[in-house]
Design a protein around this motif. Structure first.
Motif, short mmCIF file in Angstrom:
data_model
loop_
_atom_site.label_atom_id
_atom_site.label_comp_id
_atom_site.label_asym_id
_atom_site.label_seq_id
_atom_site.Cartn_x
_atom_site.Cartn_y
_atom_site.Cartn_z
N GLN A 130 0.82 -1.20 0.00
CA GLN A 130 0.00 0.00 0.00
C GLN A 130 0.87 1.26 0.00
OE1 GLN A 130 -3.32 0.04 -0.35
NE2 GLN A 130 -3.12 -2.17 -0.58
N PRO A 131 0.31 2.38 -0.46
CA PRO A 131 1.06 3.64 -0.41
C PRO A 131 1.42 4.00 1.02
CG PRO A 131 -0.91 3.85 -1.77
CD PRO A 131 -1.01 2.54 -1.07
N PRO A 132 2.46 4.76 1.22
CA PRO A 132 2.83 5.21 2.57
C PRO A 132 1.67 5.94 3.23
CG PRO A 132 4.58 5.69 1.01
CD PRO A 132 3.41 5.22 0.20
N PRO A 133 1.66 5.99 4.56
CA PRO A 133 0.49 6.54 5.27
C PRO A 133 0.32 8.05 5.13
CG PRO A 133 2.24 5.99 6.81
CD PRO A 133 2.68 5.46 5.48
N VAL A 134 1.38 8.78 4.82
CA VAL A 134 1.29 10.23 4.74
C VAL A 134 1.00 10.64 3.29
CG1 VAL A 134 2.43 12.44 5.12
CG2 VAL A 134 2.87 10.51 6.67
N THR A 135 -0.23 11.12 3.07
CA THR A 135 -0.62 11.57 1.73
C THR A 135 -1.30 12.92 1.84
OG1 THR A 135 -2.79 10.49 1.82
CG2 THR A 135 -0.96 9.18 0.95
N THR A 136 -1.48 13.55 0.72
CA THR A 136 -2.20 14.82 0.66
C THR A 136 -3.01 14.88 -0.62
OG1 THR A 136 -1.98 17.23 0.79
CG2 THR A 136 -0.34 16.04 -0.52
N LEU A 137 -4.00 15.74 -0.64
CA LEU A 137 -4.83 15.90 -1.83
C LEU A 137 -4.32 17.05 -2.68
CD1 LEU A 137 -8.51 15.48 -0.53
CD2 LEU A 137 -7.04 13.77 -1.57
N GLN A 138 -4.18 16.78 -3.96
CA GLN A 138 -3.87 17.84 -4.91
C GLN A 138 -5.19 18.51 -5.26
OE1 GLN A 138 -1.37 16.51 -8.11
NE2 GLN A 138 -1.63 18.39 -9.29
N LEU A 139 -5.52 19.54 -4.48
CA LEU A 139 -6.88 20.06 -4.47
C LEU A 139 -7.02 21.42 -5.16
CD1 LEU A 139 -9.70 19.29 -3.41
CD2 LEU A 139 -9.16 20.53 -1.32
N GLU A 140 -5.95 22.20 -5.15
CA GLU A 140 -6.05 23.54 -5.72
C GLU A 140 -5.53 23.57 -7.14
OE1 GLU A 140 -4.90 28.19 -4.71
OE2 GLU A 140 -4.24 26.58 -3.38
N ARG A 141 -6.30 24.15 -8.03
CA ARG A 141 -5.93 24.24 -9.45
C ARG A 141 -5.31 25.60 -9.74
NH1 ARG A 141 -10.75 24.05 -11.62
NH2 ARG A 141 -10.85 26.12 -12.56
N TYR A 142 -4.26 25.57 -10.56
CA TYR A 142 -3.53 26.80 -10.88
C TYR A 142 -3.80 27.27 -12.31
CZ TYR A 142 -1.18 25.64 -6.56
OH TYR A 142 -0.93 25.33 -5.24
N GLU A 143 -4.35 26.39 -13.14
CA GLU A 143 -4.71 26.78 -14.51
C GLU A 143 -6.21 27.05 -14.57
OE1 GLU A 143 -2.55 27.30 -16.80
OE2 GLU A 143 -0.78 26.46 -15.81
N ASP A 144 -6.62 27.75 -15.62
CA ASP A 144 -8.03 28.14 -15.72
C ASP A 144 -8.95 26.96 -15.96
OD1 ASP A 144 -7.40 30.76 -15.29
OD2 ASP A 144 -7.22 31.26 -17.42
N THR A 145 -8.55 26.07 -16.86
CA THR A 145 -9.44 24.96 -17.25
C THR A 145 -9.12 23.70 -16.45
OG1 THR A 145 -7.92 24.37 -19.03
CG2 THR A 145 -9.74 25.85 -19.57
N PRO A 146 -10.14 23.04 -15.91
CA PRO A 146 -9.89 21.80 -15.17
C PRO A 146 -9.60 20.63 -16.11
CG PRO A 146 -12.24 22.25 -15.25
CD PRO A 146 -11.56 23.43 -15.89
N GLY A 147 -8.83 19.66 -15.62
CA GLY A 147 -8.49 18.48 -16.41
C GLY A 147 -7.63 17.55 -15.60
N PRO A 148 -7.26 16.40 -16.17
CA PRO A 148 -6.47 15.41 -15.43
C PRO A 148 -4.96 15.64 -15.48
CG PRO A 148 -7.17 14.49 -17.53
CD PRO A 148 -7.76 15.88 -17.46
N GLU A 149 -4.50 16.67 -16.19
CA GLU A 149 -3.06 16.90 -16.31
C GLU A 149 -2.59 17.82 -15.18
OE1 GLU A 149 -5.17 17.93 -18.75
OE2 GLU A 149 -5.14 16.11 -19.98
N ASN A 150 -1.29 17.77 -14.91
CA ASN A 150 -0.70 18.63 -13.89
C ASN A 150 -0.99 20.09 -14.20
OD1 ASN A 150 0.38 16.65 -12.27
ND2 ASN A 150 2.31 16.55 -13.41
N GLY A 151 -1.34 20.83 -13.15
CA GLY A 151 -1.70 22.22 -13.31
C GLY A 151 -3.18 22.42 -13.50
N HIS A 152 -3.86 21.41 -14.03
CA HIS A 152 -5.30 21.50 -14.28
C HIS A 152 -6.10 20.70 -13.25
CE1 HIS A 152 -4.79 23.38 -18.29
NE2 HIS A 152 -3.69 22.64 -18.34
N ILE A 153 -5.38 20.01 -12.36
CA ILE A 153 -6.05 19.18 -11.35
C ILE A 153 -6.52 20.06 -10.20
CG2 ILE A 153 -5.69 17.34 -9.65
CD1 ILE A 153 -3.71 16.07 -11.59
N GLY A 154 -7.71 19.81 -9.72
CA GLY A 154 -8.22 20.50 -8.55
C GLY A 154 -9.30 21.53 -8.86
N PHE A 155 -9.57 22.38 -7.85
CA PHE A 155 -10.60 23.41 -7.92
C PHE A 155 -9.93 24.78 -7.79
CE2 PHE A 155 -12.73 19.64 -6.51
CZ PHE A 155 -14.06 19.73 -6.91
#
Length: 1002
Positions: A610-635
């Motif tokens: 299993q993944p290590p116990p310490v995880t975090t959510l990539q929750l904040e988006r830095y680009e305008d349009t949402p999507g599954p790529e880096n920078g577009h993930i989150g709200f």
């Protein structure tokens, strides 16, 4: 067009990994409930209600009251006249409801008359005064007829001779026998004077004609071949090889494979490759092939729409799944082309033609065309006979005994009166009786529930803490799920100063989510919502190296397992697999005999993968349009603020003084072993997934000071010392885990520990309450043993009932918790928080809440209703023979239709009641919402649900019926007081009455 119409009748259940409860009879939702269940019976061959004997048992046990039967009958009958002195229609129907009425086949009736004492002894349930009344009437008739030393009923002469012509010397048993024989002859003569009702049967499908005439079910051969092909066609990765030509559609793929010569084909498939080769070479489309089949099978133009519907419904599980995937209704990895359902129909008709030809060969010994075989079967089929006179008379004969009708009364009836009497008795068929029983059954529960609600709200107001009088010690928000009702109730008993809320379990966080160990994103929101935001769980950078190593190890083990499975199907690989496979019995047996120990070992080994116990959510988006790529993930921060505002408005928490220092957002789900239906136990608001990530995401949003500043601009001030904590409640083993505790400020550690201790005690009590439903748990079980018992059920490979999920659900309360806090609802209620004082004049918040709550809760309730009413047709049968197929669903054994609905073990303790919604609002507001929202209006107007409102100002309850609201008349029964929930259910495995719990009211 015909195919699309038939598709509307097919099951709408999607892939089993995203199981979402829905109205099983969604195709008939435009009709009223009782009309729809009859249409379902006629279309699918399913029961509309419980068996009559089950209702009679409920009547015997007091679960159905005579007063409710009478009330339902009066409302149903209206003002009908008496039948010539024999009693009212209500009296006749009530007699048929109060005492069993036996009507079987003609052969069964002949046996009853010849081999039983049905004509010699009164029925056991006939009251003595009515027996005496019938015998007295017989004496009077016999005295009039004995003057001629004979009787107009010649067949009674032998009985008179046997009993003795001098009836003055007859004993009681002789009078009883003669009275019944006379009554029987009178009923037969009365019915004989009535024109028999003609019954015609038009068989649209040739299969039904062949089955009734020749006794050969051609569906066996056709479906056996189609099932194998359908499983390969929609396969999502279960098989080693992909079906050839799959991308060309169902029809072309089938033609490409089965047009090849097959020297080992069964007899009925002789000539099939040549026919398919002709279709392929000629370029005949599915539509043209269907037209050919229509002509060869002799399907009339007027029958074709019905014929298409019946053909697709004959294999409705697979046809429904193909339609769901084709129309994009469910998320799958491998899509199928448009027109697949049309192709299935074309292939089905081709195979049906060859199966009919083979049936004719079996019957006549010579090969003929399908049309010739059908004509032969039609000539051979004997004409159906109308209902026999004796069978119809026997029904009246039983009613006459029950009501004490005298022979002279019946002899005076005219032919029109006999017709009326016959129509009344026969018209009140078993289906009609079951409908009345069911209405009375629901009416009793509805009365008790509303009486309990009225009684509970009439308690002195100072026994309920008013909002804002003191700051709660902590607050917790759970899903509206009925399984959380008991968890919240116990929590309020354990810690009376806490405050609980309920909202849809995705907590307004609609997202595609991918966990640290997941391969792809999955939607965590209701199916009616298509999320645009993506959220990903990341491992802490410190553990990134370890995470990559474990991910690589998981991939290697997965690849090794795939290679082993593939090679195990070879000759040498099978030998090796047989040797190694024998070792697999060790952990399997250990998992059954020692579930706790095996689970601990499994968890210990699982930490290596299993993944290590310490995880975090990539929750904040830095680009305008949402999507599954880096920078577009989150709200974006604006989107996060909108989520927080919406949820707090929904639950009525908008003033800063009502927030506690600690606010727990608790999602839920379920985990168990060897359970292909696991997603059906998880959060429906999260598309059959676990709601922990949604709770975690909301807590992180609400803790962000930048988001809070935007929330403040919307008019909601969250105090600076309020901290949100995400949590997850496993409803199967009753465990509770918390997220991101490393981010919890030290100033709140004591608050959290107090809340955690209260939740630990509450989950123990909750497990104890759940265990009373499990026969494997003794009623004297302790709280500690209860926790261990529910944990073992979740870890047991052989457990068919890991939990009972939504079983027994019956009510949904939408309003402030103060109306229901301290009310024992027996885990049967969905609890939705709503404060009308926070709403606007258009009731926007209530409309928004009900737009999700009513269809979702009604869907859960109705799927449980229909799966419980008929677990074979509407449900998926017993879970024990289920096997996963195509990674989409289950079938029985190695070959069956795809089973839809809920399995028997999930619904066996459920009472099929339409849900009662109690909404804190006004009639005007509800009528306005029903008019604006067609889905809600349709469910309410069609009586698919029951609806009541409680006025926020006056506490008056009004009930919706026939298009309007009317004040509810309180039955005068006040609730008993119990010191705790345990005192309410102690020693009982059945449903428990309503109580007021003293501890939770303090």
């Amino acid at each position: 067009m015909w195919v699309q119409h038939a598709a509307h009748l097919l099951p709408s259940q999607g892939p089993i990994e995203v199981f979402v409860h829905h109205n099983t009879l969604h195709a008939f939702e435009e009709q009223s409930f009782h009309q729809a269940v009859i249409m379902g019976m006629e279309r699918y061959g399913a029961h509309p209600y419980l068996p009559e004997q089950e209702y009679r048992q409920l009547l015997k046990e007091g679960r159905i009251k005579d007063e409710d039967l009478q009330a339902v009958l009066r409302e149903d009958l209206g003002n009908r006249d008496q039948i010539d002195g024999l009693g009212t229609h209500e009296l006749i129907r009530l007699a048929m409801l109060s005492h069993p009425v036996h009507v079987g086949s003609d052969a069964e009736l002949r046996w009853i008359l010849a081999e039983t004492d049905a004509l010699d002894r009164f029925r056991m349930e006939v009251a003595k005064d009515r027996r005496d009344r019938i015998i007295a009437g017989t004496r009077q008739w016999l005295c009039q007829e004995q003057a001629s030393q004979s009787t107009p009923y010649a067949d009674l002469n032998s009985l008179l001779t046997k009993l003795g012509r001098n009836h003055q010397k007859w004993d009681e048993s002789a009078w009883e026998a003669f009275s019944l024989h006379l009554l029987w002859r009178i009923c037969c003569n009365g019915i004989r004077a009535i024109a028999p009702r003609q019954h015609t049967h038009h068989m649209v499908r040739p299969r039904n004609l062949i089955l009734n005439s020749l006794g050969d079910d051609i569906d066996r051969n056709v479906h056996d071949l189609l099932i194998r092909f359908c499983a390969s066609y929609v396969d999502q990765g279960y098989s080693d090889w992909e079906l050839p030509c799959r991308g060309e559609g169902f029809y072309q793929a089938f033609l490409s494979i089965y047009s090849l010569p097959n020297y080992f084909a069964e007899r009925w498939q002789q000539g099939l490759p040549d026919e398919l080769h002709r279709l392929k070479q000629s370029g005949i489309s599915p539509e043209e092939s269907i037209e050919e089949s229509f002509r060869e099978l002799g399907i009339l133009e007027c029958d074709r729409e019905e014929f298409v519907a019946q053909t697709l419904l004959s294999l409705r599980g697979w046809a429904g799944m193909i339609w769901q995937i084709e129309s994009g209704a469910g998320p799958v990895v491998h899509r199928i082309p448009q027109g697949s359902l049309l192709g299935l129909l074309a292939v089905h008709l081709i195979l049906e033609r060859f199966a009919i030809i083979d049936a004719g060969l079996t019957e006549t010994g010579q090969r003929s065309s399908a049309a010739e075989v059908i004509q032969f079967a039609r000539r051979k089929l004997s004409k159906s006979h109308p209902l026999s006179i004796e069978r119809r008379a026997f029904l009246l004969f039983q009613v006459a005994q029950t009501l004490g009708w005298q022979p002279l009364q019946l002899l005076e009836l005219s032919q029109s009166h006999w017709q009326e009497l016959h129509d009344e008795a026969e018209g009140f068929s078993s289906i009609e009786r079951r409908r009345i029983y069911h209405e009375a059954f629901e009416r009793k529960y509805r009365r008790e529930a509303l009486d309990a609600f009225v009684s509970h709200t009439r308690k002195p107001r100072d026994t309920r803490p008013e909002p804002g009088t003191s700051r709660p010690s902590f607050q917790i928000l759970t899903c509206i799920d009925d399984r959380e009702e008991s968890f919240r109730r116990h929590l309020e008993e354990v810690h009376p100063s806490c405050e609980t809320f309920g909202a849809a379990g995705f907590f307004a966080v609609a997202m595609y989510y991918r966990g640290a160990a997941d391969s792809f994103y999955q939607p965590l929101c209701p199916n009616v919502i298509t999320p645009s935001n993506y959220v990903q769980e990341d491992v802490g950078y410190t553990f990134e190296g370890l995470h990559q190593e474990r991910a690589q190890l998981r991939r290697q083990l997965g690849l090794a397992g795939h290679v082993f499975q593939t090679h195990s199907r070879t000759f040498l690989g099978g030998i090796v697999a047989g040797i190694i496979g024998s070792l697999a019995t060790v952990p399997l047996v250990a998992g059954v005999l020692f579930p706790h120990l095996t689970a601990r070992i499994r968890r210990k080994l699982g930490t290596l993968l299993q993944p290590p116990p310490v995880t975090t959510l990539q929750l904040e988006r830095y680009e305008d349009t949402p999507g599954p790529e880096n920078g577009h993930i989150g709200f974006s921060r604006d989107e996060m603020a909108a989520v927080v505002v919406r949820l707090l408005q929904d639950i009525g928490l908008t003033r800063s003084e009502v927030f506690s220092r600690l606010f727990v957002i608790c999602g839920h789900g379920s985990s168990s072993l060897n359970n292909p239906h696991e997603s059906a136990y998880c959060c429906g608001a999260c598309a059959g997934k676990r709601g922990g990530p949604n709770a975690r995401a909301f807590a992180k949003m609400a803790n962000d000071w930048r988001v809070r500043s935007k929330v403040r601009e919307a008019g909601i001030s969250i105090p600076d010392d309020t901290v949100f904590v995400g949590a997850y409640h496993n409803t199967c083993d009753d465990s509770v885990v918390f997220f991101d505790l490393d981010l919890l400020p030290a100033s709140h550690h004591r608050d959290f520990e107090a809340a955690r201790d209260a939740m630990e005690e509450a989950r123990g009590r909750n497990a104890h309450e759940r265990c009373r439903r499990f026969v494997s748990a003794p009623l004297s079980i302790s709280q500690r043993e209860a926790i261990r018992h529910v944990e073992s059920r979740a870890q047991d490979f052989s457990q068919a009932r890991p939990e009972y999920n939504h079983a027994t659900n019956a009510i949904c309360i939408v309003g402030r918790r103060q109306w229901s806090r301290g009310l024992f609802l027996d885990r049967r209620a969905f609890l939705t928080s709503y404060d009308p004082a926070q709403d606007d004049n258009e009731h926007s918040i209530l409309a928004r809440i009900l737009a999700a709550v009513i269809p979702v809760c009604a869907g859960i309730n109705l799927e449980y209703y229909f799966s419980r009413i008929d677990h074979v047709v509407y449900g998926s049968g017993s879970k024990l023979p289920h096997n996963i197929v195509s990674m989409l669903g289950v079938m029985e054994g190695t070959s069956s239709d795809l089973r839809t609905g809920l399995y028997q073990q999930m619904v066996e303790i459920h009472e099929p009641l339409r849900m009662l919604f109690v909404v804190e609002s006004t009639p005007e507001a509800m009528l306005s919402i029903m008019q604006r929202n067609e889905a809600i209006g349709r469910l309410c107007r069609g009586m698919w649900i029951h609806l009541a409102v409680i006025d926020p100002a006056t506490s008056e309850v009004q009930v919706y019926r026939n298009g309007s609201f009317a004040p509810y008349e309180f039955g005068g029964t006040f609730l008993p007081l119990a010191p705790s929930s345990v005192a309410c259910y102690q020693g009982s495995r059945d449903n428990v009455q309503f109580f007021t719990i003293a501890d939770a009211m303090e």
